[in-house]
Scaffold this motif. Sequence first.
Motif, PDB file in Angstrom:
ATOM      1  N   ALA A 358     -44.422  -1.667 -37.420  1.00 21.89           N
ATOM      2  CA  ALA A 358     -45.382  -1.549 -38.353  1.00 21.89           C
ATOM      3  C   ALA A 358     -45.013  -0.834 -39.563  1.00 21.89           C
ATOM      4  O   ALA A 358     -45.100  -1.398 -40.675  1.00 21.89           O
ATOM      5  N   ASP A 359     -44.453   0.128 -39.369  1.00 25.82           N
ATOM      6  CA  ASP A 359     -43.747   0.777 -40.540  1.00 25.82           C
ATOM      7  C   ASP A 359     -42.871  -0.118 -41.557  1.00 25.82           C
ATOM      8  O   ASP A 359     -42.608   0.310 -42.694  1.00 25.82           O
ATOM      9  N   ARG A 360     -42.284  -1.078 -41.090  1.00 24.92           N
ATOM     10  CA  ARG A 360     -41.381  -2.112 -41.949  1.00 24.92           C
ATOM     11  C   ARG A 360     -42.270  -2.997 -42.722  1.00 24.92           C
ATOM     12  O   ARG A 360     -41.778  -3.729 -43.406  1.00 24.92           O
ATOM     13  N   LEU A 361     -43.459  -3.199 -42.482  1.00 23.61           N
ATOM     14  CA  LEU A 361     -44.641  -4.111 -42.953  1.00 23.61           C
ATOM     15  C   LEU A 361     -44.969  -3.372 -44.468  1.00 23.61           C
ATOM     16  O   LEU A 361     -46.286  -3.057 -44.484  1.00 23.61           O
ATOM     17  N   VAL A 362     -44.168  -3.675 -45.265  1.00 19.97           N
ATOM     18  CA  VAL A 362     -44.344  -3.093 -46.550  1.00 19.97           C
ATOM     19  C   VAL A 362     -45.518  -3.780 -47.475  1.00 19.97           C
ATOM     20  O   VAL A 362     -46.604  -3.141 -47.878  1.00 19.97           O
ATOM     21  N   TYR A 363     -45.263  -4.977 -47.411  1.00 23.80           N
ATOM     22  CA  TYR A 363     -46.286  -5.766 -48.080  1.00 23.80           C
ATOM     23  C   TYR A 363     -47.571  -5.817 -47.380  1.00 23.80           C
ATOM     24  O   TYR A 363     -48.791  -5.607 -48.133  1.00 23.80           O
ATOM     25  N   LEU A 364     -47.819  -5.729 -46.107  1.00 24.60           N
ATOM     26  CA  LEU A 364     -49.138  -5.492 -45.241  1.00 24.60           C
ATOM     27  C   LEU A 364     -49.820  -4.189 -45.759  1.00 24.60           C
ATOM     28  O   LEU A 364     -50.936  -4.239 -45.899  1.00 24.60           O
ATOM     29  N   LYS A 365     -48.946  -3.063 -45.694  1.00 23.48           N
ATOM     30  CA  LYS A 365     -49.604  -1.870 -46.308  1.00 23.48           C
ATOM     31  C   LYS A 365     -49.964  -1.971 -47.617  1.00 23.48           C
ATOM     32  O   LYS A 365     -51.070  -1.463 -47.933  1.00 23.48           O
ATOM     33  N   ALA A 366     -49.349  -2.528 -48.667  1.00 22.81           N
ATOM     34  CA  ALA A 366     -49.973  -2.878 -49.695  1.00 22.81           C
ATOM     35  C   ALA A 366     -51.113  -3.511 -49.965  1.00 22.81           C
ATOM     36  O   ALA A 366     -52.191  -3.223 -50.482  1.00 22.81           O
ATOM     37  N   ALA A 367     -51.338  -4.570 -48.942  1.00 22.20           N
ATOM     38  CA  ALA A 367     -52.438  -5.382 -49.003  1.00 22.20           C
ATOM     39  C   ALA A 367     -53.737  -4.537 -48.292  1.00 22.20           C
ATOM     40  O   ALA A 367     -54.945  -4.535 -49.015  1.00 22.20           O
ATOM     41  N   LEU A 368     -53.490  -3.693 -47.516  1.00 25.90           N
ATOM     42  CA  LEU A 368     -54.501  -2.678 -47.011  1.00 25.90           C
ATOM     43  C   LEU A 368     -54.991  -1.844 -48.002  1.00 25.90           C
ATOM     44  O   LEU A 368     -56.123  -1.409 -48.023  1.00 25.90           O
ATOM     45  N   ALA A 369     -53.861  -1.392 -48.800  1.00 23.97           N
ATOM     46  CA  ALA A 369     -54.325  -0.199 -50.091  1.00 23.97           C
ATOM     47  C   ALA A 369     -55.036  -1.004 -51.057  1.00 23.97           C
ATOM     48  O   ALA A 369     -56.013  -0.467 -51.328  1.00 23.97           O
ATOM     49  N   GLU A 370     -54.632  -2.096 -51.354  1.00 24.04           N
ATOM     50  CA  GLU A 370     -55.471  -2.943 -52.263  1.00 24.04           C
ATOM     51  C   GLU A 370     -56.645  -3.274 -51.723  1.00 24.04           C
ATOM     52  O   GLU A 370     -57.813  -3.399 -52.474  1.00 24.04           O
ATOM     53  N   THR A 371     -56.802  -3.483 -50.524  1.00 21.12           N
ATOM     54  CA  THR A 371     -58.411  -3.527 -49.788  1.00 21.12           C
ATOM     55  C   THR A 371     -59.275  -2.480 -49.972  1.00 21.12           C
ATOM     56  O   THR A 371     -60.337  -2.614 -50.294  1.00 21.12           O
ATOM     57  N   LEU A 372     -58.578  -1.284 -49.819  1.00 21.85           N
ATOM     58  CA  LEU A 372     -59.199  -0.005 -49.885  1.00 21.85           C
ATOM     59  C   LEU A 372     -59.418   0.427 -51.488  1.00 21.85           C
ATOM     60  O   LEU A 372     -60.596   0.991 -51.624  1.00 21.85           O
ATOM     61  N   ARG A 373     -58.849  -0.280 -52.152  1.00 23.06           N
ATOM     62  CA  ARG A 373     -59.138   0.012 -53.579  1.00 23.06           C
ATOM     63  C   ARG A 373     -60.479  -0.510 -54.076  1.00 23.06           C
ATOM     64  O   ARG A 373     -61.211   0.049 -54.721  1.00 23.06           O
ATOM     65  N   LEU A 374     -60.347  -1.781 -53.603  1.00 22.59           N
ATOM     66  CA  LEU A 374     -61.737  -2.775 -54.045  1.00 22.59           C
ATOM     67  C   LEU A 374     -62.702  -2.479 -53.265  1.00 22.59           C
ATOM     68  O   LEU A 374     -63.970  -2.380 -53.636  1.00 22.59           O
ATOM     69  N   TYR A 375     -62.812  -2.107 -51.799  1.00 21.91           N
ATOM     70  CA  TYR A 375     -63.602  -2.022 -50.993  1.00 21.91           C
ATOM     71  C   TYR A 375     -63.645  -0.619 -49.845  1.00 21.91           C
ATOM     72  O   TYR A 375     -63.092  -0.876 -49.029  1.00 21.91           O
ATOM     73  N   PRO A 376     -63.581   0.418 -50.562  1.00 22.27           N
ATOM     74  CA  PRO A 376     -63.242   1.811 -49.825  1.00 22.27           C
ATOM     75  C   PRO A 376     -64.311   1.883 -48.863  1.00 22.27           C
ATOM     76  O   PRO A 376     -65.677   1.582 -49.117  1.00 22.27           O
ATOM     77  N   SER A 377     -63.908   2.475 -47.664  1.00 22.48           N
ATOM     78  CA  SER A 377     -64.847   2.579 -46.407  1.00 22.48           C
ATOM     79  C   SER A 377     -66.161   3.360 -46.799  1.00 22.48           C
ATOM     80  O   SER A 377     -67.321   3.123 -46.548  1.00 22.48           O
ATOM     81  N   VAL A 378     -65.916   4.368 -47.653  1.00 22.68           N
ATOM     82  CA  VAL A 378     -66.798   5.514 -48.048  1.00 22.68           C
ATOM     83  C   VAL A 378     -66.896   5.382 -49.518  1.00 22.68           C
ATOM     84  O   VAL A 378     -66.069   6.175 -50.143  1.00 22.68           O
ATOM     85  N   PRO A 379     -67.965   4.350 -50.088  1.00 16.81           N
ATOM     86  CA  PRO A 379     -67.974   4.229 -51.447  1.00 16.81           C
ATOM     87  C   PRO A 379     -68.455   5.111 -52.285  1.00 16.81           C
ATOM     88  O   PRO A 379     -67.920   5.457 -53.383  1.00 16.81           O
ATOM     89  N   GLU A 380     -69.315   6.084 -51.897  1.00 14.95           N
ATOM     90  CA  GLU A 380     -69.670   7.247 -52.694  1.00 14.95           C
ATOM     91  C   GLU A 380     -69.792   8.760 -51.808  1.00 14.95           C
ATOM     92  O   GLU A 380     -69.853   8.554 -50.637  1.00 14.95           O
ATOM     93  N   ASP A 381     -69.648   9.583 -52.485  1.00 12.65           N
ATOM     94  CA  ASP A 381     -69.985  10.984 -51.806  1.00 12.65           C
ATOM     95  C   ASP A 381     -70.688  11.824 -52.740  1.00 12.65           C
ATOM     96  O   ASP A 381     -70.560  11.733 -54.109  1.00 12.65           O
ATOM     97  N   PHE A 382     -71.509  12.700 -52.241  1.00 15.62           N
ATOM     98  CA  PHE A 382     -72.467  13.531 -53.008  1.00 15.62           C
ATOM     99  C   PHE A 382     -71.947  14.933 -52.706  1.00 15.62           C
ATOM    100  O   PHE A 382     -71.617  15.520 -51.704  1.00 15.62           O
ATOM    101  N   LYS A 383     -71.926  15.852 -53.794  1.00 19.62           N
ATOM    102  CA  LYS A 383     -71.588  17.293 -53.754  1.00 19.62           C
ATOM    103  C   LYS A 383     -72.859  18.066 -54.693  1.00 19.62           C
ATOM    104  O   LYS A 383     -73.255  17.673 -55.811  1.00 19.62           O
ATOM    105  N   TYR A 384     -72.943  19.273 -54.138  1.00 20.24           N
ATOM    106  CA  TYR A 384     -74.014  20.134 -54.607  1.00 20.24           C
ATOM    107  C   TYR A 384     -73.363  21.269 -55.519  1.00 20.24           C
ATOM    108  O   TYR A 384     -71.866  21.560 -55.261  1.00 20.24           O
TER     109      TYR A 384
END
Length: 484
Positions: A358-384
């Motif tokens: 899995a460590d050698r799958l550079v393009y796959l890692k890039a595709a996952l990073a691009e997914t999180l850029r467009l659709y982050p699992s936690v889209p917003e966060d709130f701070k006081y």
Amino acid sequence: MDTILMLFSVAAVTSAYLIWFYFLARKLTGPKVWPVVGSLPLLFMNRRRIHDWMAGNLRSTGGAATYQTCTIALPFLARKQGFYTVTCHPKNIEHILRTRFDNYPKGPTWQAAFHDLLGQGIFNSDGDTWLIQRKTAALEFTTRTLRQAMARWVSRTIKTRLWRILEKASEENISVDLQDLLLRLTFDNICGLTFGKDPETLSPDLPENPFAISFDSATEATLQRLLYPGFLWRLKKIFGVGAEMRLKKSLEIVETYMSDVFTARQETPSDDLLSRFMKKRDVDGNFFPSSVLKRIALNFVLAGRDTSSVALSWFFWLVMNNPQVEEKIIDEISTVLRDTRGEDRHSWIEEPLVFDEADRLVYLKAALAETLRLYPSVPEDFKYVVSDDVLPDGTQVPAGSTVTYSIYSVGRMKTIWGEDCLEFKPERWLSTAGNRFEPPKDGLSLVPGHRVEQKMSLTLFLKNGLHVYLHPRVLAAPGVATSA
């Protein structure tokens, strides 16, 4: 005379309020606000597309990437509980999460809303309580322990359950809800890692799990508390109506499940996360009480189950809609497997990938990073905001107000990613040569008519799931086209 005096008083108070409101509204840079109700009407109207609505508001600011609004346009409240600063400016986010981290805790509004579900767990605590949990979790989630967990839970579940379900669906040409399968996979695995107990929700008959269902329901009901003024959900809780009634019933089921798990761990401690926390002490040097321990464990279930499965669901959806990306991923996987497992293609799919592969799958890692850029699992966060502060872009934030940073919007800003910011383009995460991952300065097809939409939730679920048909793939030598 009394009537005239009363009318005059009402007119005077109204005029004073409207003058105050005029000057307040002039300073706000976000969506339109109205007297008394502030921006609540627009928030309510856009509640089903809240992330895109925020992103649109931020894009309309141009390069500022920050806007301010108020949800309760009343004196005092408008500059405290009802005042919101929303930003996706990278320097502001760094300031909030690192430079002035102590000034931006979760705060009383968030903690009150989530206390019934998350208690003093890591997602709902600040200060020393948060730090103890973070350090303990960091020790648990090391590379070594994660690899052991992968071998013990994940790889086995993928091989003996997920793969068989997908294979059967492919052979019988029936659709599956991929998001549901991934949720079951991550739920089983995180329960094993956290409790040392595998609930086996990912089984061929896809059994209903009361805990998982109730946990989802409780999360959704809790999130609604953040959308509206606190007194509204508190009133609903007192009278036991609407979302608050659903939350109460769901929490009863969750509590029963967690109590059983905790009792089992007391009797037979293991190497799971809950057992580790049972040996820890709080800031006063005392062991954590059972009520706190159960909520700590529940927080990690939330973190480990939803975020991973949601990210993978969006990943598969994006890959399905970008065949050129899919072809590159398959070509890379084939290259690595031929190098590590030889020319026998049957051996390529006998076992899941190991870490070194899995460590050698550079393009796959890039595709996952691009997914999180467009659709982050936690889209917003709130701070006081504890004390008055000025963000790096010059925005003033008053004490007692709320700052929302929108990770979802960060990935959709042309000022950050360029004109192609809405395109799914893994190459933006690769070096010029394409052989190294550098953060920047099997075949699937959708079921016809299936609508992919976002769900209003803490994590960026696909509202209607991800219903797909599966097509078997014959892996070929790298660079050779394959047919699904």
